[in-house]
Design a protein around this motif. Structure first.
Motif, PDB file in Angstrom:
ATOM      1  N   THR A  32       4.130   7.626   1.944  1.00  0.00           N
ATOM      2  CA  THR A  32       4.032   6.579   2.971  1.00  0.00           C
ATOM      3  C   THR A  32       3.934   5.224   2.296  1.00  0.00           C
ATOM      4  O   THR A  32       3.159   5.043   1.348  1.00  0.00           O
ATOM      5  CB  THR A  32       2.798   6.796   3.867  1.00  0.00           C
ATOM      6  OG1 THR A  32       2.882   8.105   4.466  1.00  0.00           O
ATOM      7  CG2 THR A  32       2.719   5.747   4.962  1.00  0.00           C
ATOM      8  N   LEU A  33       4.733   4.245   2.812  1.00  0.00           N
ATOM      9  CA  LEU A  33       4.765   2.899   2.256  1.00  0.00           C
ATOM     10  C   LEU A  33       4.385   1.906   3.350  1.00  0.00           C
ATOM     11  O   LEU A  33       4.865   2.003   4.490  1.00  0.00           O
ATOM     12  CB  LEU A  33       6.167   2.563   1.739  1.00  0.00           C
ATOM     13  CG  LEU A  33       6.849   3.606   0.819  1.00  0.00           C
ATOM     14  CD1 LEU A  33       8.267   3.152   0.480  1.00  0.00           C
ATOM     15  CD2 LEU A  33       6.032   3.814  -0.444  1.00  0.00           C
ATOM     16  N   GLY A  34       3.534   0.940   2.966  1.00  0.00           N
ATOM     17  CA  GLY A  34       3.192  -0.099   3.933  1.00  0.00           C
ATOM     18  C   GLY A  34       4.412  -0.957   4.226  1.00  0.00           C
ATOM     19  O   GLY A  34       4.640  -1.376   5.361  1.00  0.00           O
ATOM     20  N   TRP A  81       0.867  -1.187   0.000  1.00  0.00           N
ATOM     21  CA  TRP A  81       0.000   0.000   0.000  1.00  0.00           C
ATOM     22  C   TRP A  81       0.899   1.231   0.000  1.00  0.00           C
ATOM     23  O   TRP A  81       1.876   1.325   0.746  1.00  0.00           O
ATOM     24  CB  TRP A  81      -0.897  -0.026   1.250  1.00  0.00           C
ATOM     25  CG  TRP A  81      -1.718   1.229   1.413  1.00  0.00           C
ATOM     26  CD1 TRP A  81      -2.898   1.525   0.842  1.00  0.00           C
ATOM     27  CD2 TRP A  81      -1.367   2.347   2.230  1.00  0.00           C
ATOM     28  NE1 TRP A  81      -3.348   2.753   1.219  1.00  0.00           N
ATOM     29  CE2 TRP A  81      -2.412   3.293   2.089  1.00  0.00           C
ATOM     30  CE3 TRP A  81      -0.282   2.643   3.065  1.00  0.00           C
ATOM     31  CZ2 TRP A  81      -2.407   4.519   2.754  1.00  0.00           C
ATOM     32  CZ3 TRP A  81      -0.303   3.862   3.716  1.00  0.00           C
ATOM     33  CH2 TRP A  81      -1.347   4.798   3.544  1.00  0.00           C
ATOM     34  N   VAL A  82       0.551   2.224  -0.849  1.00  0.00           N
ATOM     35  CA  VAL A  82       1.350   3.449  -0.933  1.00  0.00           C
ATOM     36  C   VAL A  82       0.417   4.651  -0.932  1.00  0.00           C
ATOM     37  O   VAL A  82      -0.748   4.571  -1.341  1.00  0.00           O
ATOM     38  CB  VAL A  82       2.229   3.480  -2.213  1.00  0.00           C
ATOM     39  CG1 VAL A  82       3.225   2.327  -2.217  1.00  0.00           C
ATOM     40  CG2 VAL A  82       1.371   3.437  -3.476  1.00  0.00           C
ATOM     41  N   LEU A  83       0.982   5.813  -0.480  1.00  0.00           N
ATOM     42  CA  LEU A  83       0.218   7.055  -0.473  1.00  0.00           C
ATOM     43  C   LEU A  83       1.202   8.212  -0.677  1.00  0.00           C
ATOM     44  O   LEU A  83       2.252   8.255  -0.038  1.00  0.00           O
ATOM     45  CB  LEU A  83      -0.533   7.235   0.850  1.00  0.00           C
ATOM     46  CG  LEU A  83      -1.238   8.590   1.037  1.00  0.00           C
ATOM     47  CD1 LEU A  83      -2.347   8.781   0.008  1.00  0.00           C
ATOM     48  CD2 LEU A  83      -1.803   8.702   2.459  1.00  0.00           C
ATOM     49  N   ALA A  84       0.825   9.144  -1.554  1.00  0.00           N
ATOM     50  CA  ALA A  84       1.647  10.338  -1.796  1.00  0.00           C
ATOM     51  C   ALA A  84       0.772  11.559  -1.586  1.00  0.00           C
ATOM     52  O   ALA A  84      -0.199  11.783  -2.320  1.00  0.00           O
ATOM     53  CB  ALA A  84       2.215  10.332  -3.217  1.00  0.00           C
ATOM     54  N   ARG A  85       1.090  12.345  -0.546  1.00  0.00           N
ATOM     55  CA  ARG A  85       0.291  13.518  -0.222  1.00  0.00           C
ATOM     56  C   ARG A  85       0.732  14.722  -1.080  1.00  0.00           C
ATOM     57  O   ARG A  85       1.841  14.755  -1.590  1.00  0.00           O
ATOM     58  CB  ARG A  85       0.406  13.836   1.270  1.00  0.00           C
ATOM     59  CG  ARG A  85      -0.181  12.727   2.159  1.00  0.00           C
ATOM     60  CD  ARG A  85       0.043  13.018   3.644  1.00  0.00           C
ATOM     61  NE  ARG A  85      -0.562  11.991   4.497  1.00  0.00           N
ATOM     62  CZ  ARG A  85       0.008  10.839   4.782  1.00  0.00           C
ATOM     63  NH1 ARG A  85       1.213  10.544   4.285  1.00  0.00           N
ATOM     64  NH2 ARG A  85      -0.614   9.976   5.583  1.00  0.00           N
ATOM     65  N   ASN A  86      -0.172  15.718  -1.162  1.00  0.00           N
ATOM     66  CA  ASN A  86       0.050  16.899  -2.023  1.00  0.00           C
ATOM     67  C   ASN A  86       0.222  16.500  -3.493  1.00  0.00           C
ATOM     68  O   ASN A  86       0.952  17.136  -4.248  1.00  0.00           O
ATOM     69  CB  ASN A  86       1.264  17.715  -1.567  1.00  0.00           C
ATOM     70  CG  ASN A  86       0.982  18.506  -0.303  1.00  0.00           C
ATOM     71  OD1 ASN A  86      -0.179  18.751   0.044  1.00  0.00           O
ATOM     72  ND2 ASN A  86       2.040  18.901   0.396  1.00  0.00           N
ATOM     73  N   THR A  87      -0.460  15.428  -3.876  1.00  0.00           N
ATOM     74  CA  THR A  87      -0.440  14.979  -5.266  1.00  0.00           C
ATOM     75  C   THR A  87      -1.868  14.725  -5.714  1.00  0.00           C
ATOM     76  O   THR A  87      -2.824  14.911  -4.946  1.00  0.00           O
ATOM     77  CB  THR A  87       0.384  13.684  -5.427  1.00  0.00           C
ATOM     78  OG1 THR A  87      -0.312  12.609  -4.764  1.00  0.00           O
ATOM     79  CG2 THR A  87       1.775  13.839  -4.838  1.00  0.00           C
ATOM     80  N   VAL A 146      -3.049   3.799  -2.738  1.00  0.00           N
ATOM     81  CA  VAL A 146      -3.179   2.795  -3.795  1.00  0.00           C
ATOM     82  C   VAL A 146      -2.402   1.561  -3.369  1.00  0.00           C
ATOM     83  O   VAL A 146      -1.326   1.663  -2.762  1.00  0.00           O
ATOM     84  CB  VAL A 146      -2.622   3.321  -5.139  1.00  0.00           C
ATOM     85  CG1 VAL A 146      -2.665   2.235  -6.205  1.00  0.00           C
ATOM     86  CG2 VAL A 146      -3.404   4.541  -5.601  1.00  0.00           C
ATOM     87  N   THR A 147      -2.928   0.386  -3.712  1.00  0.00           N
ATOM     88  CA  THR A 147      -2.221  -0.860  -3.426  1.00  0.00           C
ATOM     89  C   THR A 147      -1.560  -1.355  -4.711  1.00  0.00           C
ATOM     90  O   THR A 147      -2.225  -1.555  -5.736  1.00  0.00           O
ATOM     91  CB  THR A 147      -3.178  -1.934  -2.902  1.00  0.00           C
ATOM     92  OG1 THR A 147      -3.771  -1.467  -1.674  1.00  0.00           O
ATOM     93  CG2 THR A 147      -2.441  -3.235  -2.637  1.00  0.00           C
ATOM     94  N   ILE A 148      -0.244  -1.537  -4.646  1.00  0.00           N
ATOM     95  CA  ILE A 148       0.517  -2.043  -5.795  1.00  0.00           C
ATOM     96  C   ILE A 148       0.539  -3.556  -5.670  1.00  0.00           C
ATOM     97  O   ILE A 148       1.041  -4.109  -4.682  1.00  0.00           O
ATOM     98  CB  ILE A 148       1.948  -1.485  -5.815  1.00  0.00           C
ATOM     99  CG1 ILE A 148       1.926   0.057  -5.804  1.00  0.00           C
ATOM    100  CG2 ILE A 148       2.710  -1.986  -7.029  1.00  0.00           C
ATOM    101  CD1 ILE A 148       1.211   0.666  -6.966  1.00  0.00           C
ATOM    102  N   SER A 149      -0.032  -4.231  -6.666  1.00  0.00           N
ATOM    103  CA  SER A 149      -0.119  -5.685  -6.625  1.00  0.00           C
ATOM    104  C   SER A 149       0.082  -6.233  -8.024  1.00  0.00           C
ATOM    105  O   SER A 149       0.359  -5.493  -8.978  1.00  0.00           O
ATOM    106  CB  SER A 149      -1.491  -6.108  -6.075  1.00  0.00           C
ATOM    107  OG  SER A 149      -2.517  -5.646  -6.949  1.00  0.00           O
TER     108      SER A 149
END
Length: 316
Positions: A257-259, A221-227, A234-237
């Motif tokens: 942020t990275l899971g 799972w990843v998240l990029a703020r101010n984007t 989003v989950t990268i799978s």
């Protein structure tokens, strides 16, 4: 012995020499009209006293008579005593001018020294004529070549300004590009502490794109703020192997942020983030991104497009 007039003596002498009036005129250079007047003692037909004596003397000498006796008889107004032919038989032979042998003809044939100057002058004249002819031919090419040359010169003169303008504009654009293109972007890790990493992207040029890429075993799972990414992340799978987030225009910071950090690769504007620098295996992981924009820059693509447009306009 008999007494005869001057005119009769002259005429008989001409007849004895076998000369007609025309031949006598040519031989003595006295006009036929005056010869007839002299032979008929018609002195009034002559221009004057001076001409009478002059023609009598000239005519008598040409005929081989004693000119002094002829003039004396004229001045005294008397005839001339002439011996009869029965008393003295004289034989005369008149030699015509055409039968006379001139002194030059008696010299015999001329040798090569006589003809050498003529031959030399002829050779010089021929050489001069040939030189002039060749010079004229060389300095006057045929009309088709002249037309072709004129056309080429005209074409070159038409195209040169455009090419020169294009070259000048291109050089100007290149110079402008060289002076305005900023140094290359640089991504570097400034600090790491546990699961926190601080990175800086300097000389950044919009847009700032963050790309997440997984592999066949990814489930991160990843998240990029101010984007423009969803605030839920989003989950990268395997079913969603990649995701891209663009930094909001004008934003200079973003928290990523990275899971977890395994089976995942991150690039920012094409430059990889080295996740192996983390010293802990316990997540979640936070990456604090600081962007330093390049000042007064113009992208290479924009500069190239401007140069191409200016060049095309000049060529037209």
């Amino acid at each position: 012995m008999s007494i005869k007039t001057i005119g009769r003596v002259l005429k008989e002498r001409r007849t004895e020499l076998g000369l007609g009036l025309s031949e006598a005129e040519s031989f003595t250079k006295i006009q036929k009209l005056y010869i007839v007047a002299l032979e008929t003692d018609d002195y009034k037909a002559l221009p004057g006293e001076f001409y009478v004596k002059a023609y009598l003397k000239q005519y008598a000498e040409k005929l081989g008579l004693n000119a002094d006796k002829i003039i004396e008889a004229y001045e005294n107004g008397k005839g001339i005593a002439v011996e009869d032919k029965d008393d003295i038989q004289e034989t005369y032979r008149f030699v015509k001018p055409s039968e006379r042998v001139e002194p030059e003809e008696e010299l015999g044939p001329k040798d090569w020294h006589y003809y050498f100057p003529i031959i030399a002058l002829s050779g010089v004249a021929i050489t001069i004529v040939a030189a002039v002819f060749i010079a004229v031919i060389l300095n006057n090419p045929s009309s088709p070549n002249l037309m072709s040359s004129d056309y080429s010169d005209s074409k070159s003169s038409i195209l040169k300004p455009s090419v020169s303008s294009s070259k000048s504009t291109s050089e100007s654009s290149t110079s402008s590009s060289s002076s305005s293109v900023a140094p290359a972007e640089k991504l570097e890790v400034t600090s790491i502490s546990g699961s926190t990493m601080n990175i800086t992207l300097s000389n950044a040029v919009d847009p700032i794109k963050i790309v997440f890429t997984g592999d066949a075993n990814s489930n991160v799972w990843v998240l990029a703020r101010n984007t423009d990414m969803s605030t839920a992340g989003v989950t990268i799978s395997n079913q969603n192997p990649s995701a891209t987030a663009s930094l909001t225009s004008g934003a200079t910071q973003s928290t990523i942020t990275l899971g977890k950090r395994t089976n995942l690769a991150i690039t920012i504007n094409g430059q990889a983030v080295d996740l192996s620098k983390y010293t802990t295996t316990i997540g979640p992981y936070n990456i604090y991104l600081t962007v330093t924009p390049a000042t007064g820059t113009t992208s290479n693509a924009t500069t190239a497009t401007s140069t191409a447009t200016t060049t095309n306009s000049s060529a037209q």
